[in-house]
Design an enzyme around this catalytic site. Structure first.
Site, mmCIF file in Angstrom:
data_model
loop_
_atom_site.group_PDB
_atom_site.id
_atom_site.type_symbol
_atom_site.label_atom_id
_atom_site.label_comp_id
_atom_site.label_asym_id
_atom_site.label_seq_id
_atom_site.Cartn_x
_atom_site.Cartn_y
_atom_site.Cartn_z
ATOM 1 N N GLY A 85 -17.953 -34.700 -44.366
ATOM 2 C CA GLY A 85 -18.610 -34.608 -43.030
ATOM 3 C C GLY A 85 -19.576 -36.049 -42.722
ATOM 4 N N ASP A 142 -36.564 -31.769 -49.023
ATOM 5 C CA ASP A 142 -35.688 -31.385 -47.971
ATOM 6 C C ASP A 142 -34.896 -30.191 -48.477
ATOM 7 O OD1 ASP A 142 -34.720 -31.753 -45.353
ATOM 8 O OD2 ASP A 142 -33.203 -33.397 -46.177
ATOM 9 N N GLU A 178 -22.937 -37.286 -41.604
ATOM 10 C CA GLU A 178 -24.221 -36.846 -41.089
ATOM 11 C C GLU A 178 -25.142 -38.164 -40.936
ATOM 12 O OE1 GLU A 178 -25.057 -33.959 -40.598
ATOM 13 O OE2 GLU A 178 -23.392 -33.117 -41.791
ATOM 14 N N THR A 182 -21.832 -40.778 -44.875
ATOM 15 C CA THR A 182 -20.575 -40.063 -44.818
ATOM 16 C C THR A 182 -20.136 -39.448 -46.114
ATOM 17 O OG1 THR A 182 -20.072 -41.843 -43.382
ATOM 18 C CG2 THR A 182 -18.154 -40.572 -43.752
ATOM 19 N N VAL A 183 -19.589 -38.127 -46.215
ATOM 20 C CA VAL A 183 -19.167 -37.879 -47.510
ATOM 21 C C VAL A 183 -17.792 -37.566 -47.724
ATOM 22 C CG1 VAL A 183 -19.630 -35.999 -49.227
ATOM 23 C CG2 VAL A 183 -21.449 -36.636 -47.561
HETATM 24 N N1 LIG Z 1 -21.155 -32.252 -53.517
HETATM 25 C C1 LIG Z 1 -20.571 -31.756 -52.297
HETATM 26 N N2 LIG Z 1 -19.337 -31.229 -52.350
HETATM 27 C C2 LIG Z 1 -18.828 -30.615 -51.444
HETATM 28 N N3 LIG Z 1 -19.129 -30.818 -50.088
HETATM 29 C C3 LIG Z 1 -20.386 -31.538 -49.943
HETATM 30 C C4 LIG Z 1 -21.013 -32.082 -51.099
HETATM 31 N N4 LIG Z 1 -21.984 -32.849 -50.843
HETATM 32 C C5 LIG Z 1 -22.109 -32.881 -49.397
HETATM 33 N N5 LIG Z 1 -20.951 -32.082 -48.885
HETATM 34 C C6 LIG Z 1 -20.681 -31.804 -47.314
HETATM 35 O O1 LIG Z 1 -20.695 -32.920 -46.720
HETATM 36 C C7 LIG Z 1 -21.218 -32.798 -45.405
HETATM 37 C C8 LIG Z 1 -22.249 -33.997 -45.367
HETATM 38 O O2 LIG Z 1 -23.229 -33.766 -46.182
HETATM 39 P P1 LIG Z 1 -24.603 -34.523 -46.559
HETATM 40 O O3 LIG Z 1 -25.290 -34.055 -47.576
HETATM 41 O O4 LIG Z 1 -24.565 -35.996 -45.918
HETATM 42 O O5 LIG Z 1 -25.588 -33.730 -45.115
HETATM 43 P P2 LIG Z 1 -26.824 -33.453 -44.866
HETATM 44 O O6 LIG Z 1 -27.414 -32.335 -45.990
HETATM 45 O O7 LIG Z 1 -27.033 -33.090 -43.700
HETATM 46 O O8 LIG Z 1 -27.684 -34.608 -45.592
HETATM 47 P P3 LIG Z 1 -29.150 -35.046 -45.974
HETATM 48 O O9 LIG Z 1 -29.162 -34.246 -47.116
HETATM 49 O O10 LIG Z 1 -28.720 -36.478 -46.802
HETATM 50 O O11 LIG Z 1 -30.120 -35.204 -45.153
HETATM 51 C C9 LIG Z 1 -21.457 -31.373 -45.442
HETATM 52 O O12 LIG Z 1 -20.552 -30.627 -44.551
HETATM 53 C C10 LIG Z 1 -21.871 -31.178 -46.940
HETATM 54 O O13 LIG Z 1 -21.475 -29.628 -47.106
#
Ligand SMILES: Nc1ncnc2c1ncn2[C@@H]1O[C@H](COP(=O)(O)OP(=O)(O)OP(=O)(O)O)[C@@H](O)[C@H]1O
Length: 329
Positions: free
Chosen positions: A49, A163, A51, A55-56
């Site tokens: 994803g 958050d 955001e 980027t993850v």
């Molecule tokens: N540890 C993880 N394992 C699997 N998927 C993940 C993991 N961390 C994040 N993702 C996935 O990656 C995508 C982007 O995650 P990210 O945490 O950047 O989003 P966010 O929660 O909106 O950002 P933030 O919490 O920093 O404001 C999402 O679809 C999330 O479910």
């Protein structure tokens, strides 16, 4: 000598930044080369994803451990030393309902955070996306209890989450809810104190000061979302349904609190539990922070160790500030 800057693999695709003060953090330090290989060179196919904050990618280390790698741009004026010490501190936290932060890597203008990989992604998708399989009530109740105990643990360790939201609850292979550390927890420049729209406690907008009670407010919004299967603030809709507080209070006034539940649950729910989750949600999103329960109390209610106080829907403080509370009159 001071904090000498070392650039590993200078001018190669594996280039990274290490400074002398990071020596103590070497157990938490990942090499860029290892992360590059784990994610197949940050290949598009491994992208989980993108955001606003980064980027993850999913990845697999040479040890076969599955990881998620979050790439975040660093502002030039960012206090990197402080940020890295926070990451290391958060990485030392241990709770079965937290997504483990395994470590980090640093490149010029960029930070990479390494987490345990959560195969079912985040709850946002499951609760609000009609195309995803629905979660049964017992799965939801189990997840919410797990998240509550993780948030209590953070508060006991003198950490604030800042958050709490459905997108920050990830699901592991056994469908346990795991609270993810969003960037807000690090208080970075690009995501300052305030959490996410809709989940932010009203006082936070004025004071800008995160507190445990502001975390409780966001958790309350999450409780209502769990039971109602809808986002805390949704638009467009009837004015009385615009916000879950109004919606749940309306149902309660009609003498049908449980009617606020997610219609997708059909007959699969335990009335007493839904009622308790809805009431507890309202208790947590009270306007006055002092009226909200602590996370220790929330966990006691959810575990059935304590009984919720009686709380009619017109209890002062159980509604949103003007103009929307007029809708409830
Ligand atoms: N540890 C993880 N394992 C699997 N998927 C993940 C993991 N961390 C994040 N993702 C996935 O990656 C995508 C982007 O995650 P990210 O945490 O950047 O989003 P966010 O929660 O909106 O950002 P933030 O919490 O920093 O404001 C999402 O679809 C999330 O479910």
């Amino acid at each position: 000598m001071g904090a000498a800057l070392r650039s590993m693999y200078a001018n190669s695709k594996y280039e990274e930044v290490r400074e002398e003060w990071e020596e103590d953090y070497s157990p938490q330090r990942f090499s860029y080369k290892a992360l590059y290989k784990a994610t197949k060179g940050f290949k598009e196919s491994e992208l989980l994803g993108t955001e606003a904050n980064g980027t993850v990618y999913r990845g697999k280390l040479s040890s076969n451990a599955h990881i998620a790698v979050k790439r975040v741009a660093l502002d030039a004026e960012q206090d990197t030393k402080h940020l890295v010490s926070q990451i290391v501190g958060i990485g030392k936290l241990r709770h079965k309902n937290l997504v483990q932060l395994l470590g980090y890597c640093r490149r010029k203008g960029e930070l990479l955070l390494v987490y345990d990989y959560m195969p079912y992604g985040n709850l946002d998708d499951f609760l609000f996306n009609e195309e995803k399989p629905k979660l049964s009530w017992s799965q939801r109740f189990h997840i919410i209890k797990g998240v509550a105990s993780a948030l209590l643990y953070l508060h006991e360790q003198i950490f604030l989450h800042r958050d709490v939201k459905a997108a920050n609850v990830l699901l592991d292979e056994d469908l346990n809810g795991r609270l993810d550390f969003g960037l807000a927890m690090f208080g970075t420049n690009r995501n300052p104190m305030l959490g996410s729209v809709g989940y932010v406690a009203p006082e936070l907008i004025i004071t800008g000061m995160p507190t445990t009670k502001a975390d409780v407010y966001s958790f309350g919004a999450l409780l209502l979302e769990f039971a109602c299967g809808r986002m805390f603030i949704e638009h467009p809709g009837k004015p009385e349904e615009f916000n879950l507080i109004s919606w749940v209070c309306q149902c309660s006034k009609r003498g049908n609190l449980v009617g606020a539940r997610d219609a997708r649950l059909e007959g699969d729910y335990v009335s007493k539990e839904i009622e308790m989750v809805l009431k507890l949600g309202l208790l947590c999103v009270q306007y006055n922070p002092e009226d909200r329960p602590s996370m220790a109390q929330v966990v006691s209610y959810l575990e059935g160790k304590d009984v919720l106080p009686e709380m009619p829907p017109d209890t002062p403080g159980i509604s949103i500030p003007t103009p929307y509370h007029e809708v409830l009159a």
